[in-house]
Write an enzyme that holds these catalytic residues in place. Structure first.
Site, short mmCIF file in Angstrom:
data_model
loop_
_atom_site.label_atom_id
_atom_site.label_comp_id
_atom_site.label_asym_id
_atom_site.label_seq_id
_atom_site.Cartn_x
_atom_site.Cartn_y
_atom_site.Cartn_z
N CYS A 86 4.12 0.66 1.36
CA CYS A 86 4.50 1.28 2.63
C CYS A 86 3.40 2.23 3.12
O CYS A 86 2.35 1.77 3.54
CB CYS A 86 5.86 1.96 2.47
SG CYS A 86 6.65 2.36 4.04
N HIS A 195 9.74 -1.87 -0.37
CA HIS A 195 9.74 -0.90 -1.47
C HIS A 195 10.33 -1.51 -2.75
O HIS A 195 11.54 -1.43 -2.96
CB HIS A 195 10.60 0.31 -1.09
CG HIS A 195 9.95 1.19 -0.07
ND1 HIS A 195 9.13 2.24 -0.42
CD2 HIS A 195 10.02 1.19 1.28
CE1 HIS A 195 8.70 2.84 0.69
NE2 HIS A 195 9.22 2.23 1.73
N GLU A 197 10.21 -0.35 -5.68
CA GLU A 197 10.74 0.70 -6.57
C GLU A 197 12.17 1.07 -6.19
O GLU A 197 12.85 1.73 -6.97
CB GLU A 197 9.82 1.93 -6.53
CG GLU A 197 9.97 2.85 -5.31
CD GLU A 197 9.29 2.33 -4.06
OE1 GLU A 197 8.79 1.19 -4.07
OE2 GLU A 197 9.27 3.08 -3.05
#
Lengths: 238, 83
Positions: A86, A195, A197
């Site tokens: 990002c 994302h 994560e």
């Protein structure tokens, strides 16, 4: 076990999640502050999501001049693995480590929701554990996610297989060629808008992102077995 | 050395979609300005620069644009210098 440096800028907000995801995959992950000038013998550097320096001027434009970026650039130029997620992707583009740029979403709105993406390249340090063509659900959270490259650069990315992730079913932000992630020519520097994560465990709604971090460890196990060296002057690893 | 005022205009490249400009255009049309077409939104920066000549100030400003103030992939810029 890989040493993974998670770079923290003023305004990063996915740094702790990224550190957790790398540790959950078995990496020796640690933070590196933006003023630090070395990566402490990292095997991989990850630039996390957020709003470094308030996104002033352009997203990532000021972060690219922070001291730590010199170390990240040297690491990348030496063939070291670098992942930008990002805002990290925006910084890598601004720094010239990845081609293209990220501009305001075509619909202007900040988008925060899961999207469907297709894995297009599995020969990078962060995608080896996926199947090529596999479709994944990963969250996006960005206002400036429209990947832009001129026609010549876009054609080169396609010809070289440098598109790593591509939006499927819908293009949320107007990206060129539905691009959600790219890598450099050397394939060691990867930038993605989604994302991983935030999607690495069932408790988070799914684990399609986990293999981004597991790929680093798997690569280590297969390619660097028996590689013994001193790390940070503290211990030896095999 | 004297002080020059450098004004820098940074615009999204004409070939690229400018959603901010489009949104402003739609808002103007909603206000009844039907005559408005093709709005583009950029940035205007005003800098005080110390330089020995006007040309030197302009050269410095262009270097600043190339390195930081404009993204060469997506933006074009123009500089004007006054004393």
């Amino acid at each position: 076990m890989q040493r993974v440096a998670v770079v923290v800028f003023p305004g990063s907000n996915c740094d702790a999640d990224t550190l957790d995801a790398a540790r959950a995959a078995g990496s020796d992950a640690y933070f590196v502050w933006h003023r630090d000038t070395d990566l402490k013998q990292a095997d991989a550097a990850i630039l996390p999501g957020g709003f470094s320096y308030g996104d002033y001027l352009r997203s990532g434009a000021i972060a690219r001049f922070s001291p730590v970026l010199r170390a990240v650039t040297a690491h990348a130029r030496a063939g070291g693995a670098v992942l930008g997620i990002c805002n990290g992707f925006q910084i890598l583009c601004e720094a010239g480590l990845l081609p293209g740029a990220l501009m305001r979403n075509a619909g202007l709105k900040f988008l925060s929701r899961p999207v469907r993406v297709r894995m297009e390249a599995t020969d990078t340090p962060f995608t080896g554990q996926y199947e090529r063509g596999e479709e994944l659900t990963l969250p996006i959270a960005h206002g400036d996610g429209r990947y832009v490259a001129d026609a010549e650069t876009a054609a080169m990315l396609e010809a070289n297989g440098q598109v790593v992730l591509r939006y499927v079913t819908e293009n949320p932000n107007g990206s060129t060629h539905d691009i959600a992630g790219v890598c450099n020519v050397g394939r060691n520097v990867v930038g993605i808008m989604p994302h991983p994560e935030r999607r690495n465990a069932q408790v988070l709604g799914g684990q399609d992102g986990a293999r981004i971090f597991l790929s680093l460890e798997a690569r280590n196990a297969t390619q660097h077995a028996g590689d013994m060296r001193a790390v940070d002057g503290r211990h030896l690893r095999v | 050395m004297s002080a020059y005022t450098v004004e820098i205009r940074v615009m999204p490249r004409a070939s690229l979609l400018d959603p901010q400009g489009q949104a402003v255009q739609h808002a103007l049309q909603a206000l009844g300005f039907a005559e408005v077409a093709n709005v583009r939104a950029g940035k205007h920066l005003v800098l005080q620069v110390q330089a020995s000549t006007r040309e030197e100030a302009a050269t410095k400003a262009r270097t600043m644009c190339d390195r930081l103030l404009a993204n060469p992939v997506t933006e074009d810029y123009e500089c004007s210098v006054s004393q």
